[in-house]
Scaffold this motif. Structure first.
Motif, PDB file in Angstrom:
ATOM      1  N   THR A   1       0.815  -1.582  -0.246  1.00 33.19           N
ATOM      2  CA  THR A   1      -0.039  -0.061   0.222  1.00 33.19           C
ATOM      3  C   THR A   1       0.944   1.802  -0.206  1.00 33.19           C
ATOM      4  N   GLU A   2       2.020   1.023  -0.174  1.00 36.28           N
ATOM      5  CA  GLU A   2       2.620   2.419   0.206  1.00 36.28           C
ATOM      6  C   GLU A   2       3.034   2.848  -1.443  1.00 36.28           C
ATOM      7  N   THR A   3       2.894   3.846  -1.489  1.00 35.61           N
ATOM      8  CA  THR A   3       3.252   3.984  -2.694  1.00 35.61           C
ATOM      9  C   THR A   3       3.936   5.661  -3.018  1.00 35.61           C
ATOM     10  N   SER A   4       4.568   6.033  -2.213  1.00 33.37           N
ATOM     11  CA  SER A   4       5.080   7.253  -2.131  1.00 33.37           C
ATOM     12  C   SER A   4       6.610   7.675  -2.827  1.00 33.37           C
ATOM     13  N   GLY A   5       7.321   6.305  -2.647  1.00 36.32           N
ATOM     14  CA  GLY A   5       8.585   6.302  -3.244  1.00 36.32           C
ATOM     15  C   GLY A   5       8.454   5.501  -4.569  1.00 36.32           C
ATOM     16  N   LEU A   6       7.417   4.966  -5.662  1.00 38.40           N
ATOM     17  CA  LEU A   6       6.673   4.996  -6.423  1.00 38.40           C
ATOM     18  C   LEU A   6       6.250   6.063  -7.306  1.00 38.40           C
ATOM     19  N   TYR A   7       5.508   6.737  -6.567  1.00 34.53           N
ATOM     20  CA  TYR A   7       4.852   8.028  -6.751  1.00 34.53           C
ATOM     21  C   TYR A   7       6.719   8.689  -7.399  1.00 34.53           C
ATOM     22  N   GLU A   8       7.200   9.381  -6.490  1.00 35.70           N
ATOM     23  CA  GLU A   8       8.554   9.995  -6.694  1.00 35.70           C
ATOM     24  C   GLU A   8       9.443   9.654  -7.713  1.00 35.70           C
ATOM     25  N   VAL A   9       9.770   8.317  -8.046  1.00 41.53           N
ATOM     26  CA  VAL A   9      10.317   8.228  -8.765  1.00 41.53           C
ATOM     27  C   VAL A   9       9.970   8.501  -9.858  1.00 41.53           C
ATOM     28  N   LEU A  10       8.447   7.975 -10.384  1.00 41.60           N
ATOM     29  CA  LEU A  10       7.592   8.089 -11.929  1.00 41.60           C
ATOM     30  C   LEU A  10       7.332  10.004 -12.017  1.00 41.60           C
ATOM     31  N   GLN A  11       7.310  10.520 -11.009  1.00 47.44           N
ATOM     32  CA  GLN A  11       7.454  11.635 -11.234  1.00 47.44           C
ATOM     33  C   GLN A  11       8.353  12.416 -11.897  1.00 47.44           C
ATOM     34  N   ARG A  12      10.118  12.751 -10.886  1.00 46.48           N
ATOM     35  CA  ARG A  12      11.545  12.887 -10.861  1.00 46.48           C
ATOM     36  C   ARG A  12      11.560  12.284 -12.718  1.00 46.48           C
ATOM     37  N   GLY A  13      11.449  10.918 -12.874  1.00 40.59           N
ATOM     38  CA  GLY A  13      11.162  10.312 -14.082  1.00 40.59           C
ATOM     39  C   GLY A  13      11.047  11.164 -15.026  1.00 40.59           C
ATOM     40  N   ALA A  14       9.795  11.380 -15.581  1.00 38.58           N
ATOM     41  CA  ALA A  14       9.482  11.945 -16.366  1.00 38.58           C
ATOM     42  C   ALA A  14      10.448  13.729 -16.794  1.00 38.58           C
ATOM     43  N   TRP A  15      10.171  14.214 -15.522  1.00 41.56           N
ATOM     44  CA  TRP A  15      10.954  15.212 -15.641  1.00 41.56           C
ATOM     45  C   TRP A  15      12.838  14.691 -16.471  1.00 41.56           C
ATOM     46  N   ALA A  16      13.413  13.692 -16.007  1.00 40.73           N
ATOM     47  CA  ALA A  16      15.173  13.462 -16.506  1.00 40.73           C
ATOM     48  C   ALA A  16      14.865  13.496 -17.999  1.00 40.73           C
TER      49      ALA A  16
ATOM     50  N   ILE B   1       2.404  14.781   0.444  1.00 41.05           N
ATOM     51  CA  ILE B   1       3.734  14.838   1.205  1.00 41.05           C
ATOM     52  C   ILE B   1       4.824  16.230   0.073  1.00 41.05           C
ATOM     53  N   ASP B   2       5.571  17.346   1.039  1.00 43.96           N
ATOM     54  CA  ASP B   2       5.981  18.154   0.397  1.00 43.96           C
ATOM     55  C   ASP B   2       6.609  17.962  -1.271  1.00 43.96           C
ATOM     56  N   LEU B   3       6.778  16.439  -1.446  1.00 44.80           N
ATOM     57  CA  LEU B   3       7.101  16.729  -2.491  1.00 44.80           C
ATOM     58  C   LEU B   3       6.792  17.417  -3.470  1.00 44.80           C
ATOM     59  N   ASN B   4       5.830  17.479  -3.608  1.00 48.69           N
ATOM     60  CA  ASN B   4       4.282  18.276  -4.497  1.00 48.69           C
ATOM     61  C   ASN B   4       4.363  19.520  -4.726  1.00 48.69           C
ATOM     62  N   LEU B   5       5.295  20.353  -3.291  1.00 43.96           N
ATOM     63  CA  LEU B   5       6.163  21.746  -3.412  1.00 43.96           C
ATOM     64  C   LEU B   5       7.514  21.802  -4.550  1.00 43.96           C
ATOM     65  N   ARG B   6       8.133  20.943  -3.785  1.00 43.77           N
ATOM     66  CA  ARG B   6       9.490  20.730  -4.560  1.00 43.77           C
ATOM     67  C   ARG B   6       9.677  20.193  -5.711  1.00 43.77           C
ATOM     68  N   VAL B   7       8.544  18.805  -6.504  1.00 38.73           N
ATOM     69  CA  VAL B   7       8.734  18.673  -7.817  1.00 38.73           C
ATOM     70  C   VAL B   7       7.582  18.583  -8.191  1.00 38.73           C
ATOM     71  N   PRO B   8       7.046  19.871  -8.915  1.00 35.24           N
ATOM     72  CA  PRO B   8       5.864  19.622 -10.031  1.00 35.24           C
ATOM     73  C   PRO B   8       5.247  19.115 -10.981  1.00 35.24           C
ATOM     74  N   PRO B   9       4.261  18.088 -11.520  1.00 37.04           N
ATOM     75  CA  PRO B   9       4.379  17.558 -12.209  1.00 37.04           C
ATOM     76  C   PRO B   9       4.529  17.884 -13.164  1.00 37.04           C
ATOM     77  N   TYR B  10       5.469  16.955 -14.148  1.00 38.03           N
ATOM     78  CA  TYR B  10       6.215  17.016 -15.627  1.00 38.03           C
ATOM     79  C   TYR B  10       5.425  17.869 -16.712  1.00 38.03           C
ATOM     80  N   GLY B  11       5.501  18.463 -16.816  1.00 40.11           N
ATOM     81  CA  GLY B  11       5.163  19.407 -18.028  1.00 40.11           C
ATOM     82  C   GLY B  11       6.396  19.901 -19.806  1.00 40.11           C
ATOM     83  N   PRO B  12       6.140  19.913 -20.549  1.00 43.48           N
ATOM     84  CA  PRO B  12       7.285  20.452 -21.294  1.00 43.48           C
ATOM     85  C   PRO B  12       6.935  21.241 -21.694  1.00 43.48           C
TER      86      PRO B  12
END
Length: 421
Positions: free
Chosen positions: A375-390, A410-421
């Motif tokens: 049920t823990e998905t924060s780590g997967l969420y971060e990898v996907l969010q940051r991978g989209a930018w990378a 989680i404060d990741l949302n304040l430090r890494v916004p959803p990817y947008g080209p």
């Protein structure tokens, strides 16, 4: 600042930046130990990108998607105004060194042996956290609280401009790192001890990942007068001493030799702390060997991380390891090393490892390897969010969006916004 290349025994700007940086001509430049200061109004961050934080700040107060994270961060920062400060000298146990200024923690997965009257030596139960480690007998709880509060306070200061937050963060920093009567000695000789077995282990070095929050938070505090120049110099010296300890101590060298997530985190921590302390050559030396010494042996041809898949929390440890590897890749941009595009002849790379875990996005409950908590998905969420930018990948962004709502606070949302080209 002093150099440690000669004692490390590890034996400019990135010319070709990763795709995410290429996507925008306005992408900020991280320049060695100066970090993003020039692009960020003097704020010397290394992982917290100014373009991302600035974009979030522009819609921070009005975007409904940001409100849960904004509210949680401000609630923590406001609560922190009434808490602490925290110190290593108030624990109820004394380290084997006899010096209460030495940090001390207990291995998380070690439990009393029920077959012994005093339970010692403790025995290992991988993935099962012993709550004893979180008591005031040790320093981990205070380290977690101090670093988490400093992160929240520094973010609150950046987003609101309220000097109260900066002043409280500065108080925490003085007490933990600088004040002679309360400061932590810059070592982890007694990290992740095992009662009845050993007074400190190499694995305890990883406890210091919490200090990455402190270093990045310090960058946001650079525009405040809450810390004096002398205090800032003292903090840089403290982290320089920690780098020296990591590079030369038996425990530090043993952690460097780790071949799983601990080795990856070692490289992240020593690189981050070295950049903060002004040791650019140390960071470049360490990061320059990550491709050959960490990614190549730890990532399988199919993109999996075999040593992490063998754990009882294999999905957690896979994303946990990738998070650190992503941090190192970002730091690589500060010292001219491109890890985002590193790839072996048989395809081992950060991208292949990301694709491996991303393949289970939306069906993590079907993950076929050992995992005690699916049920823990924060780590997967971060990898996907940051991978989209990378890699400028809308597909990874769409998969990250599957987990945004359940991780909205989680404060990741304040430090890494959803990817947008």
């Amino acid at each position: 600042m002093r150099s440690l290349v000669s004692i490390l025994a590890f034996g400019t700007l990135l010319a070709t930046q990763p795709a995410a940086a290429q996507a925008s001509s306005a992408a900020p430049v991280c320049e060695g130990s100066s970090g993003y200061a020039e692009a960020f109004g003097g704020r010397r961050t290394f992982l917290w990108r100014p373009d991302w934080l600035t974009a979030v700040k522009a819609r921070y107060a009005t975007d409904p998607a940001l409100q849960p994270a904004r509210a949680a961060m401000l609630a923590r920062a406001d609560a922190a105004l009434t808490r602490g400060p925290y110190t290593v000298v108030d624990k109820t146990q004394t380290p084997a060194s006899g010096d209460r200024h030495d940090y001390m923690s207990m291995g998380p997965y070690w439990w009393p042996d029920p077959s012994r009257p005093d339970g010692k030596p403790y025995m290992r139960r991988d993935g099962h956290m012993n709550p004893e480690r979180d008591t005031n007998a040790f320093d981990l709880t205070d380290l977690e609280a101090m670093s988490g509060d400093v992160q929240a306070l520094s973010l609150a200061y950046y987003f609101t401009g309220d000097e109260r937050y900066a002043a409280k963060a500065a108080e925490f920093l003085r007490v933990w790192f600088l004040a002679p009567e309360t400061k932590m000695n810059p070592n982890l000789n007694h990290g992740q001890a095992v009662p009845g077995l050993v007074s400190g282990r190499a694995e305890g070095v990883i406890d210091a990942y919490r200090l990455v929050r402190v270093v990045e938070g310090l960058g946001l505090l650079d525009t405040s007068s809450s810390l004096t120049d002398a205090e800032r110099a003292g903090l840089r010296d403290w982290f320089a001493d920690l780098v020296h300890w990591m590079a030369t101590s038996p425990i530090g060298r043993a952690e460097k030799a780790a071949t799983n997530n601990h080795g990856v985190y070692y490289d992240l921590l020593i690189s981050e702390f070295a950049l903060y302390a002004g040791m650019d050559d140390v960071a470049k030396t360490v990061i320059g060997r990550v491709g050959a010494q960490r990614l190549t042996p730890q990532i399988a041809a199919d993109g999996s991380l075999p040593q992490e898949l063998a754990r009882t929390r294999s999905l957690h440890y896979s994303t946990w390891t990738l998070t650190a590897a992503f941090d190192i890749a970002q730091l690589g941009q500060c010292v001219g090393v491109d890890l985002w595009n590193f790839q072996t002849e048989d395809g081992r790379s950060l991208r292949s490892a990301t694709n491996f875990v991303a393949g289970w996005a939306g069906r993590e409950a079907e993950w076929p390897y050992p995992e005690l908590d699916k049920t823990e998905t924060s780590g997967l969420y971060e990898v996907l969010q940051r991978g989209a930018w990378a890699w400028s990948d809308p597909g990874l962004a769409a998969k990250a969006a599957l987990y945004q709502e359940r991780n909205a606070e989680i404060d990741l949302n304040l430090r890494v916004p959803p990817y947008g080209p």
